[in-house]
Scaffold this motif. Structure first.
Motif, PDB file in Angstrom:
ATOM      1  N   ARG A  74      -5.910   6.056   2.814  1.00 21.89           N
ATOM      2  CA  ARG A  74      -5.368   5.733   4.133  1.00 21.89           C
ATOM      3  C   ARG A  74      -5.103   4.229   4.256  1.00 21.89           C
ATOM      4  NH1 ARG A  74      -5.136   8.243   9.096  1.00 21.89           N
ATOM      5  NH2 ARG A  74      -5.406   6.959  10.955  1.00 21.89           N
ATOM      6  N   ARG A  75      -6.021   3.402   3.748  1.00 27.86           N
ATOM      7  CA  ARG A  75      -5.831   1.951   3.801  1.00 27.86           C
ATOM      8  C   ARG A  75      -4.634   1.519   2.956  1.00 27.86           C
ATOM      9  NH1 ARG A  75      -9.217  -2.350   4.725  1.00 27.86           N
ATOM     10  NH2 ARG A  75     -10.037  -1.001   6.363  1.00 27.86           N
ATOM     11  N   GLN A  76      -4.477   2.118   1.790  1.00 28.79           N
ATOM     12  CA  GLN A  76      -3.334   1.787   0.938  1.00 28.79           C
ATOM     13  C   GLN A  76      -2.019   2.158   1.612  1.00 28.79           C
ATOM     14  OE1 GLN A  76      -3.499   0.191  -2.206  1.00 28.79           O
ATOM     15  NE2 GLN A  76      -5.570  -0.132  -1.466  1.00 28.79           N
ATOM     16  N   ARG A  77      -1.988   3.305   2.265  1.00 27.61           N
ATOM     17  CA  ARG A  77      -0.769   3.716   2.961  1.00 27.61           C
ATOM     18  C   ARG A  77      -0.468   2.794   4.146  1.00 27.61           C
ATOM     19  NH1 ARG A  77      -1.848  10.295   2.630  1.00 27.61           N
ATOM     20  NH2 ARG A  77      -0.454  10.663   0.835  1.00 27.61           N
ATOM     21  N   LEU A  78      -1.491   2.388   4.854  1.00 27.01           N
ATOM     22  CA  LEU A  78      -1.287   1.440   5.946  1.00 27.01           C
ATOM     23  C   LEU A  78      -0.695   0.133   5.433  1.00 27.01           C
ATOM     24  CD1 LEU A  78      -4.418   1.715   8.290  1.00 27.01           C
ATOM     25  CD2 LEU A  78      -2.021   1.963   8.973  1.00 27.01           C
ATOM     26  N   ASP A  79      -1.185  -0.311   4.287  1.00 27.73           N
ATOM     27  CA  ASP A  79      -0.698  -1.566   3.728  1.00 27.73           C
ATOM     28  C   ASP A  79       0.761  -1.445   3.305  1.00 27.73           C
ATOM     29  OD1 ASP A  79      -1.287  -4.325   2.833  1.00 27.73           O
ATOM     30  OD2 ASP A  79      -0.798  -3.510   0.860  1.00 27.73           O
ATOM     31  N   ARG A  80       1.147  -0.292   2.741  1.00 28.83           N
ATOM     32  CA  ARG A  80       2.560  -0.091   2.390  1.00 28.83           C
ATOM     33  C   ARG A  80       3.432  -0.101   3.642  1.00 28.83           C
ATOM     34  NH1 ARG A  80       3.293   1.789  -2.896  1.00 28.83           N
ATOM     35  NH2 ARG A  80       1.476   1.059  -4.079  1.00 28.83           N
ATOM     36  N   ALA A  81       2.955   0.531   4.709  1.00 31.98           N
ATOM     37  CA  ALA A  81       3.714   0.520   5.967  1.00 31.98           C
ATOM     38  C   ALA A  81       3.824  -0.906   6.512  1.00 31.98           C
ATOM     39  CB  ALA A  81       3.045   1.442   6.983  1.00 31.98           C
ATOM     40  N   ARG A  82       2.729  -1.651   6.435  1.00 30.68           N
ATOM     41  CA  ARG A  82       2.750  -3.048   6.897  1.00 30.68           C
ATOM     42  C   ARG A  82       3.795  -3.852   6.130  1.00 30.68           C
ATOM     43  NH1 ARG A  82       1.322  -7.665   5.010  1.00 30.68           N
ATOM     44  NH2 ARG A  82       0.422  -6.727   3.135  1.00 30.68           N
ATOM     45  N   ARG A  83       3.853  -3.678   4.821  1.00 32.16           N
ATOM     46  CA  ARG A  83       4.832  -4.418   4.020  1.00 32.16           C
ATOM     47  C   ARG A  83       6.262  -4.036   4.413  1.00 32.16           C
ATOM     48  NH1 ARG A  83       2.383  -4.087  -2.144  1.00 32.16           N
ATOM     49  NH2 ARG A  83       0.374  -5.081  -1.728  1.00 32.16           N
ATOM     50  N   ASP A  84       6.478  -2.754   4.666  1.00 27.90           N
ATOM     51  CA  ASP A  84       7.814  -2.317   5.078  1.00 27.90           C
ATOM     52  C   ASP A  84       8.223  -2.955   6.406  1.00 27.90           C
ATOM     53  OD1 ASP A  84       8.109  -0.799   2.825  1.00 27.90           O
ATOM     54  OD2 ASP A  84       7.847   1.141   3.814  1.00 27.90           O
ATOM     55  N   LEU A  85       7.258  -3.133   7.282  1.00 25.26           N
ATOM     56  CA  LEU A  85       7.560  -3.726   8.587  1.00 25.26           C
ATOM     57  C   LEU A  85       8.009  -5.183   8.459  1.00 25.26           C
ATOM     58  CD1 LEU A  85       4.620  -2.273  10.713  1.00 25.26           C
ATOM     59  CD2 LEU A  85       7.054  -1.742  10.992  1.00 25.26           C
ATOM     60  N   THR A  86       7.634  -5.854   7.393  1.00 24.88           N
ATOM     61  CA  THR A  86       8.033  -7.255   7.199  1.00 24.88           C
ATOM     62  C   THR A  86       9.260  -7.389   6.308  1.00 24.88           C
ATOM     63  OG1 THR A  86       6.614  -7.583   5.245  1.00 24.88           O
ATOM     64  CG2 THR A  86       5.617  -7.961   7.409  1.00 24.88           C
ATOM     65  N   ASP A  87       9.802  -6.279   5.834  1.00 27.07           N
ATOM     66  CA  ASP A  87      10.951  -6.309   4.932  1.00 27.07           C
ATOM     67  C   ASP A  87      12.242  -6.454   5.750  1.00 27.07           C
ATOM     68  OD1 ASP A  87      12.992  -5.866   3.106  1.00 27.07           O
ATOM     69  OD2 ASP A  87      11.889  -4.316   2.015  1.00 27.07           O
ATOM     70  N   PRO A  88      12.978  -7.565   5.599  1.00 33.36           N
ATOM     71  CA  PRO A  88      14.209  -7.762   6.391  1.00 33.36           C
ATOM     72  C   PRO A  88      15.244  -6.664   6.160  1.00 33.36           C
ATOM     73  CG  PRO A  88      13.550  -9.805   5.311  1.00 33.36           C
ATOM     74  CD  PRO A  88      12.689  -8.718   4.737  1.00 33.36           C
ATOM     75  N   THR A  89      15.273  -6.080   4.971  1.00 31.55           N
ATOM     76  CA  THR A  89      16.270  -5.041   4.685  1.00 31.55           C
ATOM     77  C   THR A  89      15.965  -3.744   5.416  1.00 31.55           C
ATOM     78  OG1 THR A  89      15.104  -4.207   2.722  1.00 31.55           O
ATOM     79  CG2 THR A  89      16.630  -6.042   2.407  1.00 31.55           C
ATOM     80  N   LEU A  90      14.735  -3.608   5.964  1.00 29.32           N
ATOM     81  CA  LEU A  90      14.348  -2.394   6.691  1.00 29.32           C
ATOM     82  C   LEU A  90      14.243  -2.648   8.194  1.00 29.32           C
ATOM     83  CD1 LEU A  90      11.555  -1.113   4.261  1.00 29.32           C
ATOM     84  CD2 LEU A  90      13.941  -0.364   4.371  1.00 29.32           C
TER      85      LEU A  90
END
Length: 364
Positions: A267-283
């Protein structure tokens, strides 16, 4: 495709290329010294492929001596075993009291924690090689066993050497046939092949695999497997146990001394992937809940609650802040909110893409 960074000296002034490449190798591989008779017309480029905790780097360069001394090791010891394939042109390896020539098509193994030299290329021609570094923690071998196994010349036309050669050749050619999720799997495959090769070389059989080394290696492989499948809905302790041919009870025992249970760790790993996506300008235009769903958070309220508990702010606010700081960072040269300095390796390793680095600033 795999997470990949390309570094080239093409746009560095010729007089500065050798010093530039010395710095590139120090930053991306490990502290070492380069010697070459081609300082005035030096040429090199390399691709860096992130395969989970394993790193591959296909390279082309003028004849060069790579020297890693005891002083370099005291500066930094990343504790990895290095596998090198000579694709075009011979190389010579010296470590301890052993020295051997590796012809094109063969491999060599060396230990980063002991002084050694690798001389590549002859007659001014470009040498082409493909190398991988594997953390010692991934290998089910003790310190003394690695000392006995390295350095070593490995024929590339038989046994495990042939399998490693084929994989390194593929990486040297192109990574376009692989997806970003394949990186950790390829890293695990390299570690497995290297482990089998070293065990076979030492001829120690089961004595080589101590219970603690087996437990540590299995835990690392379980985590690598889980990271590669975080986006899949059926990633559960039961499917992970089945993939590794162990019981569910055995799997949970592996995490008994960890800070989080297996389910909480996923669950923590998935949260971290979501967090990274939120900071991705292309997304930036992708709705928050759609990004969350990519990582198996299908309830907006549950995702928002978990995100806020972990990172202190709701996901929408986190994204807004990252956008503001990204704009400020473009003006000031600072990295955007939620990102880290890449150390010359390009974009964060969570997403696919190739980044080209031509002339990063050198520290003198």
């Amino acid at each position: 495709m795999l997470d990949e960074t390309t570094i080239s000296c093409a746009h560095v002034p010729p007089a500065d290329r050798f010093d530039f490449w010395n710095e590139v190798m120090r930053r991306t591989i490990a502290p070492l010294e380069l010697v070459s008779a081609h300082r005035s017309d030096y040429w090199a480029d390399q691709r860096i492929l992130e395969l989970g905790t394993v790193t591959a780097w296909p390279t082309k360069n003028r004849p060069t001596l790579y020297r890693r001394t005891a002083r370099h090791i005291r500066q930094s010891d990343p504790e990895f075993v290095h596998i090198g394939l000579s694709v075009a042109g011979p190389l010579q390896v010296t470590q301890d009291d052993r020295q051997f020539l590796v012809p094109s098509g063969d491999l060599h193994i060396a230990d980063s924690s002991r002084p050694h030299e690798v001389r590549v290329g002859t007659s001014g021609r470009l040498h082409i090689g493909s190398s991988v570094k594997v953390p010692r923690a991934l290998l089910p071998l003790g310190r003394d066993q690695i000392d006995r196994a390295c350095p070593r010349h490995v024929p590339g036309d038989q046994g495990y050497g042939a399998l490693l050669r084929e994989l390194l050749l593929q990486l040297a050619g192109s990574s376009h046939s692989y997806g970003s999720e394949d990186g950790p799997r390829l890293g695990m495959l390299v570690a497995d092949l290297l482990s089998a090769l070293l065990v076979q070389t030492l001829d120690d059989g089961a004595r080589t695999l101590t219970p603690e080394s087996r437990r540590r290696t299995l835990l690392l492989r379980v985590k690598e497997f889980a990271r590669a499948h975080l986006h899949e809905a059926d990633l559960t302790p039961r499917t992970i146990a089945a993939a590794h041919h162990i019981s569910l009870r055995h799997l949970h025992r592996l995490f008994a001394d960890e800070d989080l249970t297996l389910s909480a760790w996923i669950r923590r790993q998935r949260l971290d992937r979501a967090r990274r996506d939120l900071t991705d300008p292309t997304l930036r235009k992708v709705p928050v809940q759609q990004l969350a769903a990519r990582w198996q958070f299908h309830s907006p309220s549950d995702f928002s609650r978990a995100f806020r508990t972990t990172y202190g702010v709701p996901p929408t606010e986190y994204r807004a802040r990252s956008g503001e700081l990204e704009f400020e960072g473009q003006e000031s040269g600072e990295p955007a909110f939620g990102e880290q300095e890449s150390g010359g390796r390009g974009r964060d390793s969570h997403g696919p893409g190739t980044v080209t680095r031509e002339a990063p600033r050198l520290s003198r």
